[in-house]
Design an enzyme around this catalytic site. Structure first.
Site, PDB file in Angstrom:
ATOM      1  CB  VAL A 179       0.085   0.399   0.452  1.00 16.10           C
ATOM      2  CG1 VAL A 179      -0.252   1.778  -0.092  1.00 16.10           C
ATOM      3  CG2 VAL A 179       0.160   0.424   1.983  1.00 16.10           C
ATOM      4  CD  GLU A 207       6.171 -16.832   8.519  1.00 19.85           C
ATOM      5  OE1 GLU A 207       5.032 -16.447   8.197  1.00 19.85           O
ATOM      6  OE2 GLU A 207       6.382 -17.576   9.496  1.00 19.85           O
ATOM      7  CE1 TYR A 210       6.092  -5.531   7.519  1.00 21.16           C
ATOM      8  CE2 TYR A 210       7.505  -7.101   6.407  1.00 21.16           C
ATOM      9  CZ  TYR A 210       6.266  -6.547   6.603  1.00 21.16           C
ATOM     10  OH  TYR A 210       5.177  -7.022   5.894  1.00 21.16           O
TER      11      TYR A 210
HETATM   12  C1  LIG Z   1       5.463  -2.834   1.842  1.00 23.40           C
HETATM   13  C2  LIG Z   1       4.350  -1.808   1.618  1.00 23.40           C
HETATM   14  C3  LIG Z   1       3.133  -2.228   2.446  1.00 23.40           C
HETATM   15  C4  LIG Z   1       4.844  -0.428   2.094  1.00 23.40           C
HETATM   16  O1  LIG Z   1       3.754   0.478   2.062  1.00 23.40           O
HETATM   17  P1  LIG Z   1       3.956   2.055   1.772  1.00 23.40           P
HETATM   18  O2  LIG Z   1       2.694   2.729   2.119  1.00 23.40           O
HETATM   19  O3  LIG Z   1       4.481   2.246   0.401  1.00 23.40           O
HETATM   20  O4  LIG Z   1       5.105   2.399   2.830  1.00 23.40           O
HETATM   21  P2  LIG Z   1       5.405   3.843   3.468  1.00 23.40           P
HETATM   22  O5  LIG Z   1       5.183   4.908   2.445  1.00 23.40           O
HETATM   23  O6  LIG Z   1       4.662   3.969   4.744  1.00 23.40           O
HETATM   24  O7  LIG Z   1       6.967   3.727   3.752  1.00 23.40           O
HETATM   25  C5  LIG Z   1       7.474   3.674   5.089  1.00 23.40           C
HETATM   26  C6  LIG Z   1       8.941   3.315   5.030  1.00 23.40           C
HETATM   27  O8  LIG Z   1       9.110   1.980   4.522  1.00 23.40           O
HETATM   28  C7  LIG Z   1      10.284   1.934   3.689  1.00 23.40           C
HETATM   29  N1  LIG Z   1       9.897   1.716   2.293  1.00 23.40           N
HETATM   30  C8  LIG Z   1       8.655   1.647   1.786  1.00 23.40           C
HETATM   31  N2  LIG Z   1       8.694   1.414   0.454  1.00 23.40           N
HETATM   32  C9  LIG Z   1       9.996   1.346   0.122  1.00 23.40           C
HETATM   33  C10 LIG Z   1      10.693   1.137  -1.110  1.00 23.40           C
HETATM   34  N3  LIG Z   1      10.034   0.943  -2.271  1.00 23.40           N
HETATM   35  N4  LIG Z   1      12.046   1.107  -1.090  1.00 23.40           N
HETATM   36  C11 LIG Z   1      12.728   1.285   0.055  1.00 23.40           C
HETATM   37  N5  LIG Z   1      12.138   1.524   1.276  1.00 23.40           N
HETATM   38  C12 LIG Z   1      10.780   1.536   1.286  1.00 23.40           C
HETATM   39  C13 LIG Z   1      10.953   3.281   3.849  1.00 23.40           C
HETATM   40  O9  LIG Z   1      11.779   3.225   4.996  1.00 23.40           O
HETATM   41  C14 LIG Z   1       9.748   4.174   4.090  1.00 23.40           C
HETATM   42  O10 LIG Z   1      10.058   5.394   4.721  1.00 23.40           O
HETATM   43  P3  LIG Z   1      10.432   6.683   3.842  1.00 23.40           P
HETATM   44  O11 LIG Z   1       9.393   6.821   2.780  1.00 23.40           O
HETATM   45  O12 LIG Z   1      10.429   7.787   4.852  1.00 23.40           O
HETATM   46  O13 LIG Z   1      11.806   6.386   3.256  1.00 23.40           O
HETATM   47  C15 LIG Z   1       4.002  -1.689   0.103  1.00 23.40           C
HETATM   48  O14 LIG Z   1       5.197  -1.538  -0.648  1.00 23.40           O
HETATM   49  C16 LIG Z   1       3.232  -2.864  -0.456  1.00 23.40           C
HETATM   50  O15 LIG Z   1       1.994  -2.923  -0.379  1.00 23.40           O
HETATM   51  N6  LIG Z   1       3.936  -3.846  -1.062  1.00 23.40           N
HETATM   52  C17 LIG Z   1       3.262  -4.996  -1.687  1.00 23.40           C
HETATM   53  C18 LIG Z   1       2.657  -5.917  -0.657  1.00 23.40           C
HETATM   54  C19 LIG Z   1       3.744  -6.493   0.248  1.00 23.40           C
HETATM   55  O16 LIG Z   1       4.817  -6.856  -0.190  1.00 23.40           O
HETATM   56  N7  LIG Z   1       3.418  -6.598   1.573  1.00 23.40           N
HETATM   57  C20 LIG Z   1       4.332  -7.150   2.551  1.00 23.40           C
HETATM   58  C21 LIG Z   1       4.198  -8.637   2.594  1.00 23.40           C
HETATM   59  S1  LIG Z   1       5.311  -9.371   3.805  1.00 23.40           S
END
Ligand SMILES: CC(C)(COP(=O)(O)OP(=O)(O)OC[C@H]1O[C@@H](n2cnc3c(N)ncnc32)[C@H](O)[C@@H]1OP(=O)(O)O)[C@@H](O)C(=O)NCCC(=O)NCCS
Length: 157
Positions: free
Chosen positions: A76, A106, A118
């Protein structure tokens, strides 16, 4: 506060410039254009886009190998995080493929946001791959989500 308006649709080849931009802002070693094109071309791949205000905010790529679905990539845009896009992408994957299917992935052991996401969807740790990431030498955590696991945990999806 107004809730974020997110819609989910299939990724198209025309999304690739935006996908690459988000990818480069999200990972220390981003996928190349060729890697995305390869995943798009596989008949079993599920490639989804999260759209906010008409703009691609995130994407997910999942591919089936044998009887197991591998979450290959999810990201995202940093400016759109923590607004539910990751949640909606995983929810849409489970809706389209089926919550009863088996999924694996992974993730870097240091990637707390992704691991938290996850876990909310019923993925659980199932071992590590030592020094899996060549850029930093970091270990990968292997996670699985199976119907057997989620029937007893009450996980989302
Ligand atoms: C991981 C990622 C895809 C999450 O996307 P996002 O749109 O921010 O996630 P959401 O807003 O849908 O969050 C859903 C839940 O995930 C968890 N979560 C997401 N970001 C979090 C953070 N920074 N810290 C703790 N929990 C988190 C929480 O449980 C959250 O629910 P809540 O907001 O009600 O507490 C995003 O951080 C990202 O793109 N990271 C970089 C790429 C990456 O690492 N991808 C995974 C590779 S394995």
């Amino acid at each position: 506060m107004t809730a974020t308006q997110i819609s989910i649709r299939s990724l198209n080849y025309s999304d690739l410039p935006q996908v690459i931009a988000v990818e480069r802002r999200s990972f220390p070693t981003p996928w190349s254009l060729a890697m995305f094109v390869l995943e798009f071309s596989k008949p079993s791949s599920v490639c989804l886009a999260a759209i906010e205000a008409g703009k691609l905010a995130g994407y997910l790529i999942c591919a089936r190998y044998d009887r197991v679905w591998h979450l290959m990539n999810i990201a995202v845009d940093p400016d759109a995080r923590r607004r539910g896009h990751g949640h909606r992408l995983l929810e849409a994957l489970l809706d389209r493929v089926g919550p009863e299917e088996s999924y694996t992935l992974e993730v870097r052991t240091s990637n707390a946001p992704a691991i938290a996401l996850y876990e909310r969807f019923g993925f659980r740790p199932a071992g590590t791959r030592p020094r899996y990431y060549q850029d930093t030498g970091e270990d990968a955590m292997i996670m699985w989500r199976t119907a057997e696991m989620t029937s007893t945990s009450g996980a989302a999806g």
